[in-house]
Design an enzyme around this catalytic site. Structure first.
Site, PDB file in Angstrom:
ATOM      1  N   GLU A 122      50.315 -19.452 -32.684  1.00  9.05           N
ATOM      2  CA  GLU A 122      51.473 -20.172 -33.220  1.00  9.05           C
ATOM      3  C   GLU A 122      52.154 -20.901 -32.060  1.00  9.05           C
ATOM      4  O   GLU A 122      52.246 -20.364 -30.952  1.00  9.05           O
ATOM      5  CB  GLU A 122      52.436 -19.177 -33.881  1.00  9.05           C
ATOM      6  N   CYS A 175      50.548 -25.355 -48.993  1.00  9.38           N
ATOM      7  CA  CYS A 175      51.698 -25.741 -49.808  1.00  9.38           C
ATOM      8  C   CYS A 175      51.565 -27.178 -50.298  1.00  9.38           C
ATOM      9  O   CYS A 175      52.502 -27.740 -50.859  1.00  9.38           O
ATOM     10  CB  CYS A 175      52.998 -25.574 -49.021  1.00  9.38           C
ATOM     11  N   ASN A 213      47.102 -21.446 -42.311  1.00  4.67           N
ATOM     12  CA  ASN A 213      48.290 -21.630 -43.149  1.00  4.67           C
ATOM     13  C   ASN A 213      49.116 -22.789 -42.574  1.00  4.67           C
ATOM     14  O   ASN A 213      50.197 -22.581 -42.026  1.00  4.67           O
ATOM     15  CB  ASN A 213      49.107 -20.334 -43.187  1.00  4.67           C
ATOM     16  N   GLN A 239      58.713 -17.757 -45.374  1.00  6.97           N
ATOM     17  CA  GLN A 239      58.684 -18.276 -46.741  1.00  6.97           C
ATOM     18  C   GLN A 239      59.989 -17.928 -47.462  1.00  6.97           C
ATOM     19  O   GLN A 239      60.574 -16.868 -47.247  1.00  6.97           O
ATOM     20  CB  GLN A 239      57.504 -17.678 -47.508  1.00  6.97           C
ATOM     21  N   CYS A 241      71.788 -24.092 -65.372  1.00  7.21           N
ATOM     22  CA  CYS A 241      72.541 -24.336 -64.147  1.00  7.21           C
ATOM     23  C   CYS A 241      73.680 -25.296 -64.446  1.00  7.21           C
ATOM     24  O   CYS A 241      73.440 -26.450 -64.848  1.00  7.21           O
ATOM     25  CB  CYS A 241      71.639 -24.906 -63.059  1.00  7.21           C
TER      26      CYS A 241
END
Length: 378
Positions: free
Chosen positions: A261, A336, A309, A211, A3
């Protein structure tokens, strides 16, 4: 991955880019195994790896610079813009769109927000790309003062960014490190970007979470679907369901799936996908989505299987206690943050890790996703 921005010291967001990719994955695998080990000895499946470049489906770019010469990227320590339009993390459709959006901002003379002086209008552009190259473009403005410049030049925007199916303006009036505000103004008739994952046409609205690595996400959904099919539950809850990715992947003719949710937009998108797939909202083979605080303790009888999740903070203590005491036989936990995962496993000692898999959503950083299949002891 090489990069130029990193090599020149302009951007250090990819904190472990100098580490060979195989070692990055091995280091993450070692970390999550060490954190989970005190709570059980699951079978660890082969890690899911990512492409090293071109894997991110979303670009969140700070707009800085001057009228007629904007930068799209990040801010340096002095609050000046560093242009990152050629960042190798983004696939070609997004990179091309960023160049076109910089031209659009310059031509319609939108005023970049100056963080130091607290003046200006356009703060960010956010571009999301689908697997087939379609785009959602969001302009984040300080106020509606220059909104008409975008509205009046939509034909130019369509010419410069022809793959933009969804375009909106978000209003963020506050001077703080929060990218978006509560008000979203749609500028296109189409309000959802279709993200087809494993042949399921998931819908994503501007304020819905999805995601950032679509290819690895597809493998996460397939893994969880395999675990659920193996357990053969009649009833499934998908807690923190988002736009319904897990719920819609585990739907089946003799199964009743419920997703919860807190985001109205995410639930609306999930319902739209379910309707497009012809799935009923009740009875065998049904999938229904409810707007509710996913962190809250559920009411009603426990399902045969639960999918959770949560965000990085993990599950609330009350939800862990409910899962521990509910009698639910199988839980799939997608995390995560293995530190909060380990904490939550400690709160649910009756649920034993049986299988687990690392999925590297975020190459060149310390972040990851880990999915764990939990079964009730005894």
């Amino acid at each position: 991955m090489d990069c130029g921005y990193y090599n020149k010291g302009l951007c250090r967001s990819c904190t472990v880019i100098e580490v060979p990719y195989a070692r990055q994955v091995a280091d993450k695998q070692r970390l999550v195994q060490e954190l989970v080990a005190p709570h059980g000895d699951p079978q660890w499946l082969e890690p899911v790896t990512s492409r090293e470049a071109g894997f991110r489906n979303k670009a969140k770019m700070v707009v800085a610079g001057s009228v007629g010469d904007p930068t799209l990227g990040i801010l340096d320590q002095n609050g000046s813009g560093t242009d990152l339009r050629d960042c190798p993390l983004y696939p070609e459709p997004i990179s091309v769109a960023l160049d076109a959006l910089a031209e659009f901002i310059a031509r319609v003379r939108l005023l970049p927000y100056n963080v130091t002086k607290r003046r200006g209008e356009i703060k960010h552009v956010i571009v999301t790309g689908s697997p087939d190259g379609r785009l959602m473009v969001r302009f984040v403005l300080r106020s509606t003062q220059q909104l008409s410049k975008i509205q009046d030049n939509m034909s130019l925007l369509r010419e410069l960014v022809p793959h933009a199916d969804v375009v909106s303006v978000n209003i963020q009036p506050e001077h703080k490190a929060v990218i978006e505000g509560p008000e979203e103004i749609m500028l296109t008739e189409q309000t959802e970007l279709v993200m087809t994952v494993n042949e399921i046409p998931l819908r994503v609205r501007p304020r819905s979470f999805f995601q950032t690595n679509t290819e690895v996400t597809s493998q996460l959904y397939r893994q969880v679907s395999e675990w659920v099919d193996r357990a053969s539950p009649r009833t499934v809850w998908d807690v923190y369901c988002g736009v319904g990715g897990f719920a819609l992947h585990v739907a089946g003719p003799s199964r009743e799936v419920t997703g919860t949710e807190i985001s109205d937009d995410a639930v609306a998108s999930a319902r739209d996908t379910a309707a497009a797939l012809g799935l009923p909202e009740s009875g065998p083979g049904s999938v229904r989505f409810i707007v509710d605080d996913a962190a809250a303790v559920p009411s009603g009888p426990a399902p045969d299987l639960a999918i959770v999740n949560p965000p990085r903070r993990g599950l609330d203590a009350g939800l862990c206690e409910w899962l521990e005491d509910s009698g639910v036989s199988t839980v799939v936990y997608s995390s995560c943050n293995a530190k909060t995962l380990a904490r939550d496993l400690g709160r649910m000692p009756s649920l034993e890790p049986f299988e687990a898999r690392l999925l590297d959503m975020f190459p060149h950083t310390g972040h990851y996703e880990v999915a764990v299949l939990l079964k009730r002891r005894g």
